[in-house]
Motif scaffolding. Structure first.
Motif, PDB file in Angstrom:
ATOM      1  N   ALA A 140       0.823  -1.210   0.000  1.00  5.77           N
ATOM      2  CA  ALA A 140       0.000   0.000   0.000  1.00  5.77           C
ATOM      3  C   ALA A 140       0.859   1.262   0.000  1.00  5.77           C
ATOM      4  CB  ALA A 140      -0.925  -0.001   1.217  1.00  5.77           C
ATOM      5  N   ILE A 141       1.906   1.269   0.811  1.00  3.54           N
ATOM      6  CA  ILE A 141       2.790   2.434   0.865  1.00  3.54           C
ATOM      7  C   ILE A 141       3.477   2.639  -0.481  1.00  3.54           C
ATOM      8  CG2 ILE A 141       4.869   3.390   1.923  1.00  3.54           C
ATOM      9  CD1 ILE A 141       4.069   1.781   4.475  1.00  3.54           C
ATOM     10  N   LEU A 173      11.073  -6.381   5.698  1.00  4.79           N
ATOM     11  CA  LEU A 173      11.667  -5.076   5.409  1.00  4.79           C
ATOM     12  C   LEU A 173      12.575  -5.130   4.185  1.00  4.79           C
ATOM     13  CD1 LEU A 173      12.340  -3.624   8.963  1.00  4.79           C
ATOM     14  CD2 LEU A 173      10.575  -2.974   7.311  1.00  4.79           C
ATOM     15  N   TYR A 174      13.198  -6.287   3.925  1.00  5.09           N
ATOM     16  CA  TYR A 174      13.954  -6.418   2.676  1.00  5.09           C
ATOM     17  C   TYR A 174      13.006  -6.304   1.490  1.00  5.09           C
ATOM     18  CZ  TYR A 174      17.017  -8.228  -0.959  1.00  5.09           C
ATOM     19  OH  TYR A 174      17.757  -8.362  -2.103  1.00  5.09           O
ATOM     20  N   LEU A 179      10.550  -3.047  -2.997  1.00  2.63           N
ATOM     21  CA  LEU A 179       9.408  -2.346  -3.582  1.00  2.63           C
ATOM     22  C   LEU A 179       9.741  -0.876  -3.826  1.00  2.63           C
ATOM     23  CD1 LEU A 179       6.459  -3.771  -1.438  1.00  2.63           C
ATOM     24  CD2 LEU A 179       6.898  -4.236  -3.864  1.00  2.63           C
ATOM     25  N   LEU A 180      10.389  -0.244  -2.868  1.00  2.00           N
ATOM     26  CA  LEU A 180      10.736   1.169  -3.011  1.00  2.00           C
ATOM     27  C   LEU A 180      11.805   1.367  -4.079  1.00  2.00           C
ATOM     28  CD1 LEU A 180      10.780   2.258   0.748  1.00  2.00           C
ATOM     29  CD2 LEU A 180       8.926   2.490  -0.919  1.00  2.00           C
ATOM     30  N   THR A 187      15.474   7.015  -3.465  1.00  2.00           N
ATOM     31  CA  THR A 187      15.183   6.417  -2.169  1.00  2.00           C
ATOM     32  C   THR A 187      16.457   6.053  -1.435  1.00  2.00           C
ATOM     33  OG1 THR A 187      13.090   5.482  -2.981  1.00  2.00           O
ATOM     34  CG2 THR A 187      14.028   4.514  -0.985  1.00  2.00           C
ATOM     35  N   ALA A 188      16.546   6.497  -0.197  1.00  2.75           N
ATOM     36  CA  ALA A 188      17.644   6.106   0.688  1.00  2.75           C
ATOM     37  C   ALA A 188      17.082   5.164   1.745  1.00  2.75           C
ATOM     38  CB  ALA A 188      18.270   7.329   1.351  1.00  2.75           C
TER      39      ALA A 188
END
Length: 340
Positions: A140-141, A173-174, A179-180, A187-188
């Motif tokens: 979603a994010i 989180l990986y 995704l980011l 993105t950092a």
């Protein structure tokens, strides 16, 4: 210039939905504290702020920098309605959007220029399937950020993040990082070490029983870090003139063992404190007895097996915070020490 900084609540997710608070900031962002910490009442007025809250506004966290020199402090309010007048007086506008509705998040993000986003994926419910929860909110994010036009993203992750299933945050989180990375947005990634605040709950047993519980090997040397030091690095990356696209590891000035944590409590209390370790063969049972679902117990057992004295090598030198374990524990046990 003005921008919107995105925070997803890390505490108190309710059963009816998860939401976030977006704050339209009146100025640049300055984060002294990013993650949960002790409650303080800022003095002398505030210049910068950042809000994290759950969908009901319970346990809302106002992260701010006092006008006086000394960095940011954290103030908690029980409900968002308590925060609203404070935010308005500071020239900021809180906006609530459901994390399960990417279009709503994107609409808010798209309503301002020069948007810089700090993104953290909230923990899933240990009563259900936390990995599935976190995958859903990560999707979603990412969808919201893809639909909006933002200047940059700084995302919170963890040391040891790697592909895999049923390994807790190491895997979810990986996946969030990946995704980011696929977005067309600079993105950092901030990979934080084991947070000192994970030991907050041990204060009571250290004081009353002379012991702290641990799943980890008492002699295992781990990268640990104060939440405030993680916040400062995220704030630095958000405020750079040019966006950063690298992975940044953040840990404290030294590495520590659970035995070191016990000694820090002992020094602060003036009492002997030892580590009471749960052996690996009892980890899953311990999670189940603590109220974890089967899926959650499996995931956290997998995470602990990898985190337990794993090799914590990183590419290049990590960013090192300034807060020592001793200072953190002293502050935890004597919360008013810094104001004296």
């Amino acid at each position: 210039g003005p921008g919107i900084f995105l925070g997803i609540g890390q505490q108190g997710r309710d059963h009816e939905g998860r939401a976030l608070v977006l704050v339209k900031a009146a100025g640049d962002l300055d984060l002294g504290h990013l993650l949960p910490g002790r409650q303080v009442h800022p003095e002398g007025g505030l210049q910068r702020l950042y809000v994290l809250a759950d969908s009901t506004g319970r346990d809302a966290q106002l992260v701010c920098a006092p006008r006086r020199k000394g960095g940011g402090q954290l103030m908690r309010a029980r409900r968002l309605v308590v925060l609203a007048p404070v935010l308005a007086a500071l020239g900021a506008e809180p906006v609530v959007a459901d994390i399960e509705e990417p279009a709503a998040m994107a609409q808010v993000l798209a309503s301002s220029s020069a948007v810089r986003v700090f993104a953290l994926n909230p923990p899933g419910s240990i009563a259900g399937d936390p990995d599935a929860d976190e995958d859903r909110t990560a999707d979603a994010i990412a969808a919201a950020l893809d639909a909006a036009i933002v200047d940059r993203v700084v995302a919170l992750s963890t040391y040891g993040a790697r592909p895999g299933r049923q390994i807790g945050d190491l895997g979810t989180l990986y996946r969030f990082e990946s995704l980011l990375a696929d977005l067309n947005v600079p993105t950092a990634i901030v990979r934080a070490g084991y947070l000192f605040s994970n030991w907050d709950g041990a204060a009571e047993t250290a004081r009353t029983q002379g012991q702290i519980a641990a799943l980890l090997d008492p002699t295992c040397l781990l990268p640990m870090v104060a939440p405030a030091d993680v916040g400062r690095e995220a704030a630095r990356l958000l405020q750079l003139n040019e966006p950063d696209r690298r992975v940044h590891h953040v840990e404290g000035p030294h590495r520590y063992t659970p035995d070191d944590v016990a000694q820090a409590f002992a020094d602060a209390l003036g009492l002997p404190v030892a580590v009471k370790r749960t052996p690996p063969q009892k980890w899953r049972t311990a999670f189940l007895e603590a109220g974890f679902s089967t899926a959650a117990a499996d995931s956290f057992t997998g995470l602990t097996a990898l985190a337990n004295c794993d090799h914590w090598d990183v590419d290049g030198d990590p960013t090192r915070g300034t807060i020592t374990l001793k200072d953190y524990i002293n502050d935890l046990l004597v919360p008013d020490a810094k104001e004296q």
